[in-house]
Design a protein around this motif. Structure first.
Motif, short mmCIF file in Angstrom:
data_model
loop_
_atom_site.label_atom_id
_atom_site.label_comp_id
_atom_site.label_asym_id
_atom_site.label_seq_id
_atom_site.Cartn_x
_atom_site.Cartn_y
_atom_site.Cartn_z
N ILE A 54 38.24 21.34 43.14
CA ILE A 54 37.27 21.39 41.92
C ILE A 54 36.03 22.40 42.29
O ILE A 54 35.87 23.41 41.38
CB ILE A 54 36.79 20.11 41.53
CG1 ILE A 54 37.92 19.39 40.87
CG2 ILE A 54 35.73 20.38 40.58
CD1 ILE A 54 37.56 17.96 40.64
N GLU A 55 35.62 22.32 43.44
CA GLU A 55 34.23 23.11 43.69
C GLU A 55 34.86 24.42 44.01
O GLU A 55 34.25 25.51 43.54
CB GLU A 55 33.60 22.50 45.18
CG GLU A 55 32.47 23.31 45.44
CD GLU A 55 31.97 22.80 46.59
OE1 GLU A 55 31.08 23.56 47.30
OE2 GLU A 55 32.07 21.66 47.15
N ALA A 56 35.90 24.80 44.79
CA ALA A 56 36.22 26.25 44.77
C ALA A 56 36.59 26.85 43.68
O ALA A 56 36.36 27.85 43.35
CB ALA A 56 37.55 26.23 46.09
N HIS A 57 37.54 26.05 42.69
CA HIS A 57 37.90 26.75 41.54
C HIS A 57 36.75 26.97 40.53
O HIS A 57 36.70 27.92 39.87
CB HIS A 57 39.02 25.64 40.74
CG HIS A 57 39.80 26.24 39.79
ND1 HIS A 57 39.26 26.21 38.56
CD2 HIS A 57 40.93 26.75 39.80
CE1 HIS A 57 40.16 27.09 37.75
NE2 HIS A 57 41.18 27.33 38.53
N GLY A 58 35.78 26.26 40.60
CA GLY A 58 34.61 26.29 39.78
C GLY A 58 33.78 27.65 40.30
O GLY A 58 33.42 28.43 39.16
N ALA A 59 33.77 27.81 41.70
CA ALA A 59 33.18 29.09 42.09
C ALA A 59 34.07 30.34 41.52
O ALA A 59 33.26 31.30 41.18
CB ALA A 59 33.23 29.11 43.39
N ILE A 60 35.21 30.23 41.38
CA ILE A 60 35.91 31.06 40.92
C ILE A 60 35.86 31.37 39.50
O ILE A 60 35.49 32.77 39.01
CB ILE A 60 37.53 31.05 41.40
CG1 ILE A 60 37.80 31.11 42.82
CG2 ILE A 60 38.30 32.26 40.84
CD1 ILE A 60 38.94 30.54 43.53
N ASP A 61 36.06 30.53 38.70
CA ASP A 61 35.84 30.32 37.28
C ASP A 61 34.41 31.09 37.00
O ASP A 61 34.18 31.95 36.11
CB ASP A 61 36.06 29.17 36.63
CG ASP A 61 37.26 28.92 36.03
OD1 ASP A 61 37.96 29.65 36.35
OD2 ASP A 61 37.57 27.65 35.58
N ALA A 62 33.09 30.67 37.83
CA ALA A 62 31.96 31.16 37.61
C ALA A 62 31.82 32.58 37.71
O ALA A 62 31.13 33.38 37.07
CB ALA A 62 30.95 30.28 38.40
N ALA A 63 32.47 33.15 38.83
CA ALA A 63 32.31 34.57 39.36
C ALA A 63 33.24 35.30 38.10
O ALA A 63 32.64 36.43 38.18
CB ALA A 63 32.92 34.62 40.57
N LEU A 64 34.18 34.98 37.66
CA LEU A 64 34.89 35.63 36.52
C LEU A 64 34.22 35.53 35.35
O LEU A 64 34.46 36.38 34.35
CB LEU A 64 36.34 35.04 36.46
CG LEU A 64 37.17 35.37 37.64
CD1 LEU A 64 38.58 34.68 37.38
CD2 LEU A 64 37.45 36.86 37.58
N GLY A 65 33.66 34.33 35.13
CA GLY A 65 33.13 33.90 33.70
C GLY A 65 34.12 33.36 32.88
O GLY A 65 35.36 33.75 32.99
N ASP A 66 33.68 32.25 32.17
CA ASP A 66 34.67 31.49 31.39
C ASP A 66 35.59 32.33 30.46
O ASP A 66 36.86 31.83 30.49
CB ASP A 66 33.61 30.40 30.52
CG ASP A 66 33.17 29.49 31.29
OD1 ASP A 66 33.51 29.21 32.45
OD2 ASP A 66 32.30 28.86 30.67
N GLU A 67 35.16 33.11 29.60
CA GLU A 67 36.23 33.88 28.82
C GLU A 67 36.92 34.63 29.72
O GLU A 67 38.35 34.79 29.25
CB GLU A 67 35.15 34.96 27.99
CG GLU A 67 36.19 35.44 26.79
CD GLU A 67 35.30 36.43 25.93
OE1 GLU A 67 35.54 37.38 25.63
OE2 GLU A 67 34.07 35.61 25.46
N ARG A 68 36.74 35.48 30.68
CA ARG A 68 37.61 36.29 31.55
C ARG A 68 38.64 35.35 32.14
O ARG A 68 39.87 35.70 32.28
CB ARG A 68 36.89 36.96 32.61
CG ARG A 68 37.17 38.40 32.81
CD ARG A 68 36.16 39.29 33.43
NE ARG A 68 36.92 39.84 34.63
CZ ARG A 68 36.06 40.27 35.71
NH1 ARG A 68 35.02 40.22 35.49
NH2 ARG A 68 36.77 41.08 36.54
N ALA A 69 38.17 34.50 32.66
CA ALA A 69 38.94 33.38 33.41
C ALA A 69 40.09 32.66 32.41
O ALA A 69 41.30 32.78 33.00
CB ALA A 69 38.18 32.08 33.96
#
Length: 147
Positions: free
Chosen positions: A121-136
């Motif tokens: 959850i933590e690692a995936h959240g960091a990736i989603d945050a880096a991409l941005g919700d819309e882009r992810a």
């Protein structure tokens, strides 16, 4: 070297445009990232995905897990073996069809999955945050469209 059957320009074109190449590179990079963080839970990213795919109300069949993970049954069976040896899952006959097999998470497997989930959850959240919700979400939608 002008009489090469495949011009260098074609190599550059494939490098820059091939969806398969770009997806494979991204998949390897993501797998390395998740392998690194999940190591503390004693799992690889592939093992985490496999165990998570077994976390269902009823034990799934080998075929349904293979389909979900887009794996052939032989590859799935090879990936199950180390997890089974470690006592994280069992392969049991289907009570309704003795020829079929069901994949059952053991208590040890559930505990390992429970330990790994907050890490994921933590690692995936960091990736989603880096991409941005819309882009992810757009990336997920695009990848799912290929299935």
């Amino acid at each position: 070297m002008s009489n090469r059957p495949v011009p260098f320009a074609a190599t550059l074109h494939v490098r820059d445009t091939c969806l398969c190449l770009h997806t494979q590179r991204a998949a390897r990079a993501l797998a390395r990232r998740f392998d690194e963080v999940l190591r503390s839970a004693g799992l690889t990213s592939g093992q985490f995905s496999l165990l998570m795919s077994l976390n269902r109300p009823e034990p799934p069949s080998i075929g349904s897990v293979a389909q979900l993970l887009a794996m052939d049954r032989t590859t799935l069976t090879a990936n199950l073996k180390p997890l089974e040896r470690e006592g994280l899952l069992t392969v049991e006959p289907d009570p309704k069809d003795r020829r079929a097999r069901r994949l059952v998470l053991t208590d040890k497997g559930l505990a390992r999955l429970a330990a790994a989930l907050p890490i994921w959850i933590e690692a995936h959240g960091a990736i989603d945050a880096a991409l941005g919700d819309e882009r992810a979400q757009s990336l997920r939608n695009g990848l799912n469209a290929l299935l």
